[in-house]
Design an enzyme around this catalytic site. Structure first.
Site, short mmCIF file in Angstrom:
data_model
loop_
_atom_site.label_atom_id
_atom_site.label_comp_id
_atom_site.label_asym_id
_atom_site.label_seq_id
_atom_site.Cartn_x
_atom_site.Cartn_y
_atom_site.Cartn_z
N GLU A 173 -28.29 134.30 16.64
CA GLU A 173 -29.08 133.16 17.12
C GLU A 173 -30.36 133.68 17.77
OE1 GLU A 173 -28.62 129.64 20.54
OE2 GLU A 173 -26.90 130.86 19.93
N GLU A 203 -36.02 127.25 24.71
CA GLU A 203 -35.05 126.42 25.44
C GLU A 203 -35.77 126.01 26.71
OE1 GLU A 203 -30.68 127.11 24.69
OE2 GLU A 203 -31.42 129.14 25.10
#
Length: 453
Positions: free
Chosen positions: A227, A232
């Site tokens: 990932e 974020e």
């Protein structure tokens, strides 16, 4: 006889398969993006987005009886993983009215709460509208505009890549008949066990409904893969984080051996659930990102991420911003013993030492291992709240009982409790994130500016 045996085998496989429903037509909202060349010229690409299968209506194949309601399975339709896959079908989605997902040209807006639905996760589709768009990232850069002004504490408007199969797992797992068209095949470095289907089979065996999330639970299996978190963020804090795994593609794990957020033993699995993160606030630069700060979250910003390396070998992940026509270099680390403003192997090793964190990043391949996985990655965009730790790892002090003055503990200015899912879902249902102007190409090809700040 041989032909009859093959036919019987095919029929059995179809009966046991993860099904696609026909009650609601699946129409993917269109989303354009641009592919750029070294000379800076960019060509518009006609893509679309598809919502993850976990959010979809799952009903009986011969009717409209729910196979899954709230956070529990129908025991008659789903007594075990195989029977459930045979008895249940994923259906088409009404993107705006059910999920709060809208597109306009090159812009995608995700609304936090729409009716009973909370959050969403979508994937960028290729022009064929049957498979996910994939990106080979090493030696290139990825750029997008984002508006996080309506994302308060406790929410995360995320843009990231994982090593999902471009077809949603159809070719590897013939039991999966729904495929990318219906958003199947998700995986990430937490080896999530909240997925209703993995590898074409249901995840009902061992399923435990969540005690604080009315829509979710944890099953007996998880789905793992590398990932790469590009973004974020909310209006208070942001982070970018590579998470390598031992395997370069998607794999299934079992029980607490999965590790990650959903398991009792966080580091038991084959992936790095922590990653090597760069959060300016956590790195001691507290005046860099946020409302009225250097990168001002009251306004739309352009986020540029460069993947330095060649031949598939990744050496550095660099970040810069463009806002009001000015290029803004990433924040420098102000942590003793940690220098720089980009992610390198030296940075990650020094950061783990300075913060007293376990170096799980190096254990699972480090930056080199991440680079090995960065071909044919799938783009994911989402909005979500955190039923495990209320997003404190992003925007507050974490661990919750740690001394905020210790290096690496403070990640943002949010107070404890304000990011609790019950609070944000009731107080900020209309929160949104808008991603737009996605561009991909060689380093230096996807952005321009008038001056440098």
């Amino acid at each position: 006889m041989h032909q009859r045996a093959l036919l019987f085998s095919a029929l059995v496989g179809a009966v046991r398969a993860q099904q696609a429903g026909t009650l609601t037509e699946e129409v993917h909202p269109p989303l354009t993006w641009q592919k750029c060349t070294a000379d800076g010229s960019c060509t518009e690409q006609s893509g679309s987005v598809v919502i993850d299968s976990n959010w979809r209506w799952l009903h009986s194949t011969n009717g409209s009886t729910n196979c899954y309601t709230g956070n529990t399975w129908d025991e008659s339709l789903c007594p075990d993983n195989e029977a459930c896959a045979a008895n249940c079908a994923l259906d088409g989605a009404d993107y705006e009215s059910t999920y709060g997902i809208t597109t306009s040209g090159d812009a995608l807006t995700l609304t936090f709460v729409t009716g009973e639905n909370v959050g969403s996760r979508v994937y960028l589709m290729a022009e064929d509208d049957e498979s996910y768009q994939t990106f080979d990232l090493v030696g290139n850069e990825f750029t997008f505009d984002v508006d996080v002004s309506n994302l308060p504490c406790g929410l995360n408007g995320a843009l990231y890549f994982t090593s999902m199969d471009a077809d949603g797992g159809v070719s590897k797992y013939p039991a999966n008949k729904a495929g990318a068209k219906y958003g199947t095949g998700y995986c990430d470095s937490q080896c999530p066990r909240d997925l209703k289907f993995i590898n074409g089979m249901a995840n009902v065996e061992g399923w435990t409904p969540s005690d604080n999330d009315k829509n979710a639970g944890v099953g007996g299996h998880g789905s793992c893969c590398p990932e790469l978190d590009i973004w974020e963020a909310n209006s208070i804090s942001s982070a970018f984080t590579p998470h390598p795994c031992d395997d370069l593609g998607q794999t299934m794990c079992s029980g607490d051996d999965c590790g990650g957020t959903y398991s009792e033993t966080r580091y038991a699995g084959t992936c790095d659930p922590d990653g090597c993160d760069f959060n300016a606030y956590r790195m001691g630069n507290t005046s860099y990102y946020g409302p009225d700060k250097i990168v001002d979250t009251n306004s739309v910003m352009t986020v540029v991420t460069q993947f330095i390396g060649d031949g598939g070998s990744l050496s550095e992940i660099k970040r810069l911003y463009v806002q009001n026509g000015k290029v803004i270099a990433n924040a420098q680390s102000n942590v003793d013993g940690v220098t720089g403003n980009s992610i390198t192997s030296d940075f990650c090793t020094a950061q783990k030492t300075a913060f007293g964190d376990q170096d799980i990043f190096s254990k699972h391949g480090g930056l080199s291992g991440m680079g090995d996985a960065m071909s044919a990655m799938v783009l994911i965009l989402s909005i979500w709240d955190d039923h495990n730790s209320s997003m404190m790892w992003l925007d507050s002090t974490y661990p919750e009982d740690a001394d905020a003055s210790e290096p690496g503990v403070a990640r943002g200015t949010c107070e404890h409790g304000v990011g609790d899912p019950e609070t944000v879902e009731s107080q900020h249902p209309g929160a949104t994130v808008t991603f737009s102007k996605i561009k991909f190409g060689p380093i230096g090809s996807t952005y321009s500016s008038n001056s440098t700040a």
